[in-house]
Motif scaffolding. Structure first.
Motif, PDB file in Angstrom:
ATOM      1  N   PHE A 190      -6.337 -36.086 -21.874  1.00  0.00           N
ATOM      2  CA  PHE A 190      -4.885 -36.171 -21.692  1.00  0.00           C
ATOM      3  C   PHE A 190      -4.536 -36.817 -20.349  1.00  0.00           C
ATOM      4  O   PHE A 190      -5.274 -36.708 -19.375  1.00  0.00           O
ATOM      5  CB  PHE A 190      -4.226 -34.788 -21.816  1.00  0.00           C
ATOM      6  N   GLY A 191      -3.377 -37.494 -20.312  1.00  0.00           N
ATOM      7  CA  GLY A 191      -2.829 -38.002 -19.060  1.00  0.00           C
ATOM      8  C   GLY A 191      -1.968 -36.945 -18.393  1.00  0.00           C
ATOM      9  O   GLY A 191      -2.002 -36.776 -17.188  1.00  0.00           O
ATOM     10  N   TRP A 192      -1.185 -36.241 -19.210  1.00  0.00           N
ATOM     11  CA  TRP A 192      -0.413 -35.094 -18.737  1.00  0.00           C
ATOM     12  C   TRP A 192      -0.282 -34.078 -19.861  1.00  0.00           C
ATOM     13  O   TRP A 192      -0.408 -34.419 -21.033  1.00  0.00           O
ATOM     14  CB  TRP A 192       0.949 -35.481 -18.179  1.00  0.00           C
ATOM     15  N   ARG A 193      -0.020 -32.842 -19.477  1.00  0.00           N
ATOM     16  CA  ARG A 193       0.094 -31.752 -20.448  1.00  0.00           C
ATOM     17  C   ARG A 193       1.025 -30.688 -19.875  1.00  0.00           C
ATOM     18  O   ARG A 193       0.917 -30.339 -18.696  1.00  0.00           O
ATOM     19  CB  ARG A 193      -1.282 -31.156 -20.713  1.00  0.00           C
ATOM     20  N   VAL A 194       1.936 -30.188 -20.716  1.00  0.00           N
ATOM     21  CA  VAL A 194       2.850 -29.116 -20.327  1.00  0.00           C
ATOM     22  C   VAL A 194       2.709 -27.995 -21.340  1.00  0.00           C
ATOM     23  O   VAL A 194       2.742 -28.238 -22.553  1.00  0.00           O
ATOM     24  CB  VAL A 194       4.315 -29.599 -20.267  1.00  0.00           C
ATOM     25  N   SER A 195       2.540 -26.773 -20.845  1.00  0.00           N
ATOM     26  CA  SER A 195       2.308 -25.652 -21.750  1.00  0.00           C
ATOM     27  C   SER A 195       2.843 -24.352 -21.162  1.00  0.00           C
ATOM     28  O   SER A 195       3.169 -24.270 -19.979  1.00  0.00           O
ATOM     29  CB  SER A 195       0.808 -25.506 -22.040  1.00  0.00           C
ATOM     30  N   PHE A 230       4.395 -21.002 -16.793  1.00  0.00           N
ATOM     31  CA  PHE A 230       4.680 -22.388 -17.174  1.00  0.00           C
ATOM     32  C   PHE A 230       3.683 -23.266 -16.440  1.00  0.00           C
ATOM     33  O   PHE A 230       3.485 -23.106 -15.244  1.00  0.00           O
ATOM     34  CB  PHE A 230       6.114 -22.707 -16.754  1.00  0.00           C
ATOM     35  N   ASN A 231       3.033 -24.191 -17.154  1.00  0.00           N
ATOM     36  CA  ASN A 231       1.956 -25.001 -16.573  1.00  0.00           C
ATOM     37  C   ASN A 231       2.187 -26.486 -16.788  1.00  0.00           C
ATOM     38  O   ASN A 231       2.503 -26.913 -17.900  1.00  0.00           O
ATOM     39  CB  ASN A 231       0.624 -24.633 -17.234  1.00  0.00           C
ATOM     40  N   VAL A 232       2.001 -27.252 -15.726  1.00  0.00           N
ATOM     41  CA  VAL A 232       2.036 -28.713 -15.807  1.00  0.00           C
ATOM     42  C   VAL A 232       0.722 -29.233 -15.247  1.00  0.00           C
ATOM     43  O   VAL A 232       0.325 -28.859 -14.143  1.00  0.00           O
ATOM     44  CB  VAL A 232       3.215 -29.300 -14.998  1.00  0.00           C
ATOM     45  N   MET A 233       0.050 -30.082 -16.022  1.00  0.00           N
ATOM     46  CA  MET A 233      -1.208 -30.677 -15.571  1.00  0.00           C
ATOM     47  C   MET A 233      -1.119 -32.197 -15.689  1.00  0.00           C
ATOM     48  O   MET A 233      -0.654 -32.712 -16.711  1.00  0.00           O
ATOM     49  CB  MET A 233      -2.388 -30.155 -16.394  1.00  0.00           C
ATOM     50  N   THR A 234      -1.526 -32.903 -14.635  1.00  0.00           N
ATOM     51  CA  THR A 234      -1.520 -34.363 -14.634  1.00  0.00           C
ATOM     52  C   THR A 234      -2.872 -34.882 -14.166  1.00  0.00           C
ATOM     53  O   THR A 234      -3.490 -34.307 -13.270  1.00  0.00           O
ATOM     54  CB  THR A 234      -0.414 -34.922 -13.714  1.00  0.00           C
ATOM     55  N   ARG A 235      -3.317 -35.966 -14.806  1.00  0.00           N
ATOM     56  CA  ARG A 235      -4.596 -36.561 -14.422  1.00  0.00           C
ATOM     57  C   ARG A 235      -4.404 -37.361 -13.143  1.00  0.00           C
ATOM     58  O   ARG A 235      -3.620 -38.305 -13.095  1.00  0.00           O
ATOM     59  CB  ARG A 235      -5.160 -37.428 -15.546  1.00  0.00           C
ATOM     60  N   ARG A 236      -5.112 -36.941 -12.098  1.00  0.00           N
ATOM     61  CA  ARG A 236      -4.979 -37.536 -10.767  1.00  0.00           C
ATOM     62  C   ARG A 236      -5.252 -39.037 -10.810  1.00  0.00           C
ATOM     63  O   ARG A 236      -6.201 -39.493 -11.426  1.00  0.00           O
ATOM     64  CB  ARG A 236      -5.960 -36.835  -9.822  1.00  0.00           C
ATOM     65  N   GLY A 237      -4.379 -39.808 -10.153  1.00  0.00           N
ATOM     66  CA  GLY A 237      -4.530 -41.254 -10.127  1.00  0.00           C
ATOM     67  C   GLY A 237      -3.867 -41.951 -11.300  1.00  0.00           C
ATOM     68  O   GLY A 237      -3.715 -43.165 -11.294  1.00  0.00           O
ATOM     69  N   GLN A 238      -3.464 -41.184 -12.327  1.00  0.00           N
ATOM     70  CA  GLN A 238      -2.786 -41.760 -13.490  1.00  0.00           C
ATOM     71  C   GLN A 238      -1.327 -41.319 -13.583  1.00  0.00           C
ATOM     72  O   GLN A 238      -0.445 -42.129 -13.846  1.00  0.00           O
ATOM     73  CB  GLN A 238      -3.502 -41.377 -14.784  1.00  0.00           C
ATOM     74  N   TRP A 239      -1.100 -40.013 -13.371  1.00  0.00           N
ATOM     75  CA  TRP A 239       0.242 -39.451 -13.486  1.00  0.00           C
ATOM     76  C   TRP A 239       0.495 -38.476 -12.347  1.00  0.00           C
ATOM     77  O   TRP A 239      -0.443 -37.912 -11.798  1.00  0.00           O
ATOM     78  CB  TRP A 239       0.409 -38.700 -14.811  1.00  0.00           C
ATOM     79  N   SER A 240       1.775 -38.268 -12.031  1.00  0.00           N
ATOM     80  CA  SER A 240       2.175 -37.223 -11.086  1.00  0.00           C
ATOM     81  C   SER A 240       3.398 -36.520 -11.658  1.00  0.00           C
ATOM     82  O   SER A 240       4.116 -37.078 -12.492  1.00  0.00           O
ATOM     83  CB  SER A 240       2.484 -37.806  -9.708  1.00  0.00           C
ATOM     84  N   ALA A 241       3.614 -35.279 -11.220  1.00  0.00           N
ATOM     85  CA  ALA A 241       4.719 -34.484 -11.757  1.00  0.00           C
ATOM     86  C   ALA A 241       5.571 -33.911 -10.643  1.00  0.00           C
ATOM     87  O   ALA A 241       5.064 -33.464  -9.613  1.00  0.00           O
ATOM     88  CB  ALA A 241       4.175 -33.350 -12.618  1.00  0.00           C
ATOM     89  N   GLU A 242       6.870 -33.914 -10.872  1.00  0.00           N
ATOM     90  CA  GLU A 242       7.843 -33.248 -10.014  1.00  0.00           C
ATOM     91  C   GLU A 242       8.452 -32.127 -10.857  1.00  0.00           C
ATOM     92  O   GLU A 242       8.963 -32.382 -11.954  1.00  0.00           O
ATOM     93  CB  GLU A 242       8.911 -34.256  -9.588  1.00  0.00           C
ATOM     94  N   VAL A 243       8.370 -30.896 -10.362  1.00  0.00           N
ATOM     95  CA  VAL A 243       8.885 -29.738 -11.099  1.00  0.00           C
ATOM     96  C   VAL A 243      10.059 -29.159 -10.318  1.00  0.00           C
ATOM     97  O   VAL A 243       9.893 -28.708  -9.181  1.00  0.00           O
ATOM     98  CB  VAL A 243       7.781 -28.671 -11.305  1.00  0.00           C
ATOM     99  N   LEU A 244      11.246 -29.172 -10.914  1.00  0.00           N
ATOM    100  CA  LEU A 244      12.480 -28.743 -10.248  1.00  0.00           C
ATOM    101  C   LEU A 244      13.162 -27.643 -11.050  1.00  0.00           C
ATOM    102  O   LEU A 244      13.203 -27.702 -12.283  1.00  0.00           O
ATOM    103  CB  LEU A 244      13.453 -29.922 -10.125  1.00  0.00           C
ATOM    104  N   ARG A 270       5.636 -39.207 -13.740  1.00  0.00           N
ATOM    105  CA  ARG A 270       5.629 -40.626 -13.368  1.00  0.00           C
ATOM    106  C   ARG A 270       4.220 -41.190 -13.429  1.00  0.00           C
ATOM    107  O   ARG A 270       3.274 -40.546 -12.947  1.00  0.00           O
ATOM    108  CB  ARG A 270       6.219 -40.801 -11.970  1.00  0.00           C
ATOM    109  N   GLN A 271       4.116 -42.364 -13.990  1.00  0.00           N
ATOM    110  CA  GLN A 271       2.822 -43.024 -14.124  1.00  0.00           C
ATOM    111  C   GLN A 271       2.501 -43.770 -12.841  1.00  0.00           C
ATOM    112  O   GLN A 271       3.375 -44.384 -12.239  1.00  0.00           O
ATOM    113  CB  GLN A 271       2.854 -43.982 -15.311  1.00  0.00           C
ATOM    114  N   ALA A 272       1.239 -43.699 -12.420  1.00  0.00           N
ATOM    115  CA  ALA A 272       0.823 -44.369 -11.183  1.00  0.00           C
ATOM    116  C   ALA A 272       1.088 -45.873 -11.303  1.00  0.00           C
ATOM    117  O   ALA A 272       0.825 -46.485 -12.337  1.00  0.00           O
ATOM    118  CB  ALA A 272      -0.663 -44.110 -10.937  1.00  0.00           C
ATOM    119  N   GLY A 273       1.631 -46.433 -10.228  1.00  0.00           N
ATOM    120  CA  GLY A 273       1.870 -47.859 -10.192  1.00  0.00           C
ATOM    121  C   GLY A 273       3.129 -48.316 -10.884  1.00  0.00           C
ATOM    122  O   GLY A 273       3.381 -49.512 -10.994  1.00  0.00           O
ATOM    123  N   ARG A 274       3.937 -47.352 -11.359  1.00  0.00           N
ATOM    124  CA  ARG A 274       5.194 -47.732 -12.036  1.00  0.00           C
ATOM    125  C   ARG A 274       6.383 -47.085 -11.341  1.00  0.00           C
ATOM    126  O   ARG A 274       6.268 -46.055 -10.761  1.00  0.00           O
ATOM    127  CB  ARG A 274       5.183 -47.305 -13.494  1.00  0.00           C
TER     128      ARG A 274
END
Length: 194
Positions: free
Chosen positions: A36-41, A109-123, A190-194
């Motif tokens: 996965f690139g990102w996952r929310v569960s 609540f869990n957010v997981m992102t693959r480092r270098g591919q995606w990042s997450a902001e949780v508000l 957000r996807q890295a580089g975009r």
């Protein structure tokens, strides 16, 4: 925009018997835990035990219900009490953590992102929220209810979106709280580089 309701998502028991998980979404759809690139569960933790390590993954966890957890990873220098609702805690999935219970069963609540591919902001928001302003993401009502045009979202319901690469410009209507106590979680991915 896709609407979801936690009541309609089946829980999958953990192999170690310590709890269960309801996966809200992952990218790409159908990806397994290694791809996965990102996952929310949403996880329900029923007893103490080890947290699975996810090398190369950045994690954020937030207590939803219950007395909370104590997360300890001596090698990673982590000793965190997850006791206050709706307070995201970020840590590296590389860390091997032990989880102890601060009381009975709890939900997080869990957010997981693959480092270098995606990042997450949780508000956490109790005012107007604007979904759809990131490559992917979701919002979920934590308490009370929110209106989007004529559509009502209640606790445990939310919206999910992702960019299909068609360069469409989305300008969805804002989500407005129906009362002063309404809260939602907004996750911008957000996807890295975009």
């Amino acid at each position: 925009m896709h609407r979801f309701d936690l009541n309609e998502i089946a829980a999958r028991p953990w192999k170690n018997g310590g709890g269960s998980t309801r996966e809200i979404a992952c990218w790409p759809p159908g990806a397994d835990m290694d791809s996965f690139g990102w996952r929310v569960s949403i996880a329900t933790v029923a007893k103490a035990g080890p947290f699975s390590a996810f090398p190369g993954i950045d994690r954020q966890i937030m207590l939803l219900d219950g007395n909370g957890l104590q997360l300890v990873g001596a090698a990673a220098g982590i000793d965190h009490t997850l006791q206050q609702r709706w307070q995201p805690f970020a840590f590296s999935g590389d860390a091997a953590l032990e989880c102890s219970m601060l009381g009975g069963i709890c939900t997080d609540f869990n957010v997981m992102t693959r480092r270098g591919q995606w990042s997450a902001e949780v508000l956490i928001q109790g005012t107007e929220a604007l979904p759809g302003h990131s490559a992917a993401g979701l919002c979920m009502v934590l308490q009370g209810s929110f209106l989007q045009d004529d559509a009502l979202l209640c606790t445990g319901q939310g919206l999910l979106w992702w960019d299909m690469g068609d360069d469409q410009i989305r300008s969805p209507a804002p989500l407005l709280p129906r009362d002063a106590d309404s809260r939602l979680v907004l996750v911008n991915l957000r996807q890295a580089g975009r």
